[in-house]
Design a protein around this motif. Structure first.
Motif, PDB file in Angstrom:
ATOM      1  N   THR A  57     -22.780  -1.257  35.497  1.00 14.07           N
ATOM      2  CA  THR A  57     -23.464  -2.084  34.503  1.00 14.07           C
ATOM      3  C   THR A  57     -22.453  -2.792  33.612  1.00 14.07           C
ATOM      4  OG1 THR A  57     -25.348  -0.571  34.457  1.00 14.07           O
ATOM      5  CG2 THR A  57     -25.111  -2.070  32.592  1.00 14.07           C
ATOM      6  N   LYS A  58     -22.686  -4.077  33.376  1.00 16.28           N
ATOM      7  CA  LYS A  58     -21.797  -4.858  32.516  1.00 16.28           C
ATOM      8  C   LYS A  58     -22.423  -5.006  31.131  1.00 16.28           C
ATOM      9  CE  LYS A  58     -19.583  -7.470  36.231  1.00 16.28           C
ATOM     10  NZ  LYS A  58     -19.314  -8.819  36.796  1.00 16.28           N
ATOM     11  N   VAL A  59     -21.613  -4.716  30.098  1.00 15.19           N
ATOM     12  CA  VAL A  59     -22.062  -4.791  28.715  1.00 15.19           C
ATOM     13  C   VAL A  59     -21.211  -5.827  27.990  1.00 15.19           C
ATOM     14  CG1 VAL A  59     -22.450  -3.527  26.574  1.00 15.19           C
ATOM     15  CG2 VAL A  59     -22.738  -2.367  28.773  1.00 15.19           C
ATOM     16  N   ALA A  60     -21.869  -6.806  27.380  1.00 11.96           N
ATOM     17  CA  ALA A  60     -21.165  -7.881  26.690  1.00 11.96           C
ATOM     18  C   ALA A  60     -21.255  -7.703  25.187  1.00 11.96           C
ATOM     19  CB  ALA A  60     -21.748  -9.238  27.087  1.00 11.96           C
ATOM     20  N   ALA A  61     -20.135  -7.867  24.503  1.00  9.96           N
ATOM     21  CA  ALA A  61     -20.123  -7.876  23.041  1.00  9.96           C
ATOM     22  C   ALA A  61     -20.619  -9.232  22.560  1.00  9.96           C
ATOM     23  CB  ALA A  61     -18.715  -7.615  22.527  1.00  9.96           C
ATOM     24  N   ILE A  62     -21.743  -9.235  21.823  1.00 13.83           N
ATOM     25  CA  ILE A  62     -22.326 -10.477  21.317  1.00 13.83           C
ATOM     26  C   ILE A  62     -21.888 -10.750  19.883  1.00 13.83           C
ATOM     27  CG2 ILE A  62     -24.487 -11.723  20.927  1.00 13.83           C
ATOM     28  CD1 ILE A  62     -23.813 -11.146  23.878  1.00 13.83           C
ATOM     29  N   ASP A  63     -21.739  -9.711  19.089  1.00 16.73           N
ATOM     30  CA  ASP A  63     -21.199  -9.856  17.739  1.00 16.73           C
ATOM     31  C   ASP A  63     -20.519  -8.548  17.366  1.00 16.73           C
ATOM     32  OD1 ASP A  63     -21.051 -12.152  16.117  1.00 16.73           O
ATOM     33  OD2 ASP A  63     -22.330 -11.260  14.597  1.00 16.73           O
ATOM     34  N   ARG A 174     -24.907  -5.995  21.099  1.00 17.99           N
ATOM     35  CA  ARG A 174     -24.432  -5.957  22.485  1.00 17.99           C
ATOM     36  C   ARG A 174     -25.562  -6.353  23.433  1.00 17.99           C
ATOM     37  NH1 ARG A 174     -22.174  -1.189  20.268  1.00 17.99           N
ATOM     38  NH2 ARG A 174     -19.891  -1.155  20.270  1.00 17.99           N
ATOM     39  N   ALA A 175     -25.188  -6.940  24.546  1.00 18.62           N
ATOM     40  CA  ALA A 175     -26.150  -7.264  25.603  1.00 18.62           C
ATOM     41  C   ALA A 175     -25.829  -6.396  26.811  1.00 18.62           C
ATOM     42  CB  ALA A 175     -26.071  -8.744  25.966  1.00 18.62           C
ATOM     43  N   PHE A 176     -26.863  -5.791  27.401  1.00 18.43           N
ATOM     44  CA  PHE A 176     -26.670  -4.840  28.485  1.00 18.43           C
ATOM     45  C   PHE A 176     -27.105  -5.431  29.827  1.00 18.43           C
ATOM     46  CE2 PHE A 176     -26.748  -2.434  24.646  1.00 18.43           C
ATOM     47  CZ  PHE A 176     -25.898  -1.366  24.850  1.00 18.43           C
ATOM     48  N   ASP A 177     -26.388  -5.008  30.865  1.00 17.25           N
ATOM     49  CA  ASP A 177     -26.675  -5.432  32.241  1.00 17.25           C
ATOM     50  C   ASP A 177     -26.660  -6.959  32.345  1.00 17.25           C
ATOM     51  OD1 ASP A 177     -27.231  -5.308  34.901  1.00 17.25           O
ATOM     52  OD2 ASP A 177     -29.341  -4.739  34.682  1.00 17.25           O
ATOM     53  N   VAL A 178     -25.504  -7.533  32.064  1.00 16.67           N
ATOM     54  CA  VAL A 178     -25.404  -8.989  32.006  1.00 16.67           C
ATOM     55  C   VAL A 178     -24.885  -9.576  33.314  1.00 16.67           C
ATOM     56  CG1 VAL A 178     -25.053  -8.990  29.509  1.00 16.67           C
ATOM     57  CG2 VAL A 178     -23.061  -8.960  31.029  1.00 16.67           C
TER      58      VAL A 178
END
Length: 362
Positions: A57-63, A174-178
């Motif tokens: 799973t890819k997790v993106a830092a949004i802020d 954070r955004a999950f499963d990107v």
């Protein structure tokens, strides 16, 4: 669900056996809808900050924590909250000014060291003395009287006393499963400048398509831009997590410690509950997911998670009472001092030259 009153809030501030933290879990959505792409921040050399978990799973830092703190802190300039903290504006340049609430490193920011003394008040010296008092005696009351948000969002006087206080309020998105997208673009000039004899066909052919060429930089020739970051689509949730660290809060000491802790708790609750504009950057405008209401929980020492009714109105009322009891300094306007700034910059230059010399002789 626990309904809060001042007695409970006071116990959170001062009871050593009280809960360890408060936590908000808030689901967010892009304004365009759940499947719309959003744009995370980009960082030098790495682009988007995306981590891959063990299951792929890819997790993106949004802020980030720092970005969220810098978005929240200026709310204390708004009319509803302005009475809660000292308002210090720094005048500089040609009739410009900046609030200390907008300084990224708060009381430890470089601009504080560049303020001149006037009318018996020297912010630079007062800040230095406040940090020294904390560093030497674990007394944070002077910091609270100058810049209480430095206690709420954390501060590190890394360029002077080395005093360091942890964040009490911490927030991330954070955004999950990107899925990561790419985008391309093509710049087309308004006219063919070579036909107008601005330059020749040969020069046009030589520089066209090279974004680093002089004519491309000035917008005179066609320039393609390919494979740039194009945002992400979150298949999982976009989640904002806000934590109020009550253990760190209760470690604050100083003159009239109970009033100090009540005051900083009140500010922390306001910071954590105040409505926040979630226009984070171009292509990233978020709103709460009304189908997944936000939930506040109290986390006890034994790990129990108890849902609580933490409303913004109640937080503001508590903070207002606590601020009145602690005492909030009157607004001040101070001035940037170019001489002090140059003096401080020279110190940095001397340290750099000394470090370089030590490296050479090692």
């Amino acid at each position: 669900m626990t309904v809060l009153d001042s007695r409970i809030l006071d116990s959170w501030a001062n009871d050593p056996k009280g809960p360890v933290a408060l936590h908000l879990e808030q689901k967010l959505l892009p304004v365009e809808g759940a499947d719309a792409p959003i744009f995370p921040p980009t960082y030098a050399e790495i682009g988007y900050n995306i981590d891959t978990l063990g299951d792929g799973t890819k997790v993106a830092a949004i802020d980030s924590v720092g970005a969220q703190a810098n978005r929240i802190e200026p709310i204390f300039k708004q009319p509803d909250y302005v009475h809660l903290v000292p308002q210090i504006d720094i005048a500089y340049g040609n009739e410009k000014s900046i609030s200390i609430l907008e300084a990224g490193h708060r009381l430890g920011d470089a601009i504080v060291r560049c303020i001149g003394a006037a009318d018996g008040f020297d912010l630079r010296k007062s800040a230095h003395d406040a940090f020294e008092l904390f560093h030497d005696a674990n007394d944070s009351s002077a910091i609270a009287r100058l810049s209480p948000t430095s206690l709420v969002f954390g501060v590190w006087d890394s360029r002077d006393t080395q005093a360091k206080l942890p964040r009490i309020v911490q927030s991330t998105i954070r955004a999950f499963d990107v899925d990561v997208l790419r985008r391309s673009a093509q710049y087309n000039p308004a006219v063919d400048y070579s036909t107008l004899d601005v330059f020749g066909e040969e020069e046009k052919a030589k520089q066209e398509g090279d974004p680093k060429s002089p004519l491309a930089k000035r917008g005179f020739v066609h320039v393609p831009a390919g494979q740039a970051p194009g945002g992400v689509i979150a298949r999982g949730p976009i989640r904002r997590d806000v934590t109020v660290n009550l253990v760190a809060l209760r470690r604050l000491q100083g003159e009239n410690g109970e009033a100090l802790r009540r005051y900083i708790l009140g500010l922390s609750l306001v910071a954590a509950t105040a409505p926040l504009d979630l226009f984070l950057r171009q292509g990233c405008l978020l709103v709460p997911d009304i189908d997944a209401p936000a939930r506040w929980r109290r986390i006890d020492r034994n790990g129990a998670r108890v849902e609580i009714d933490l409303a913004g109105d109640a937080a503001l009322a508590y903070a207002s009472d606590a601020a009145k009891a602690f005492g909030v300094a009157s607004p001040r306007i101070v001035s940037f001092d170019k001489g002090r700034a140059k003096e401080d910059a020279k110190k940095a230059d001397k340290k750099a030259k000394k470090a370089e010399k030590e490296t050479e002789t090692a």
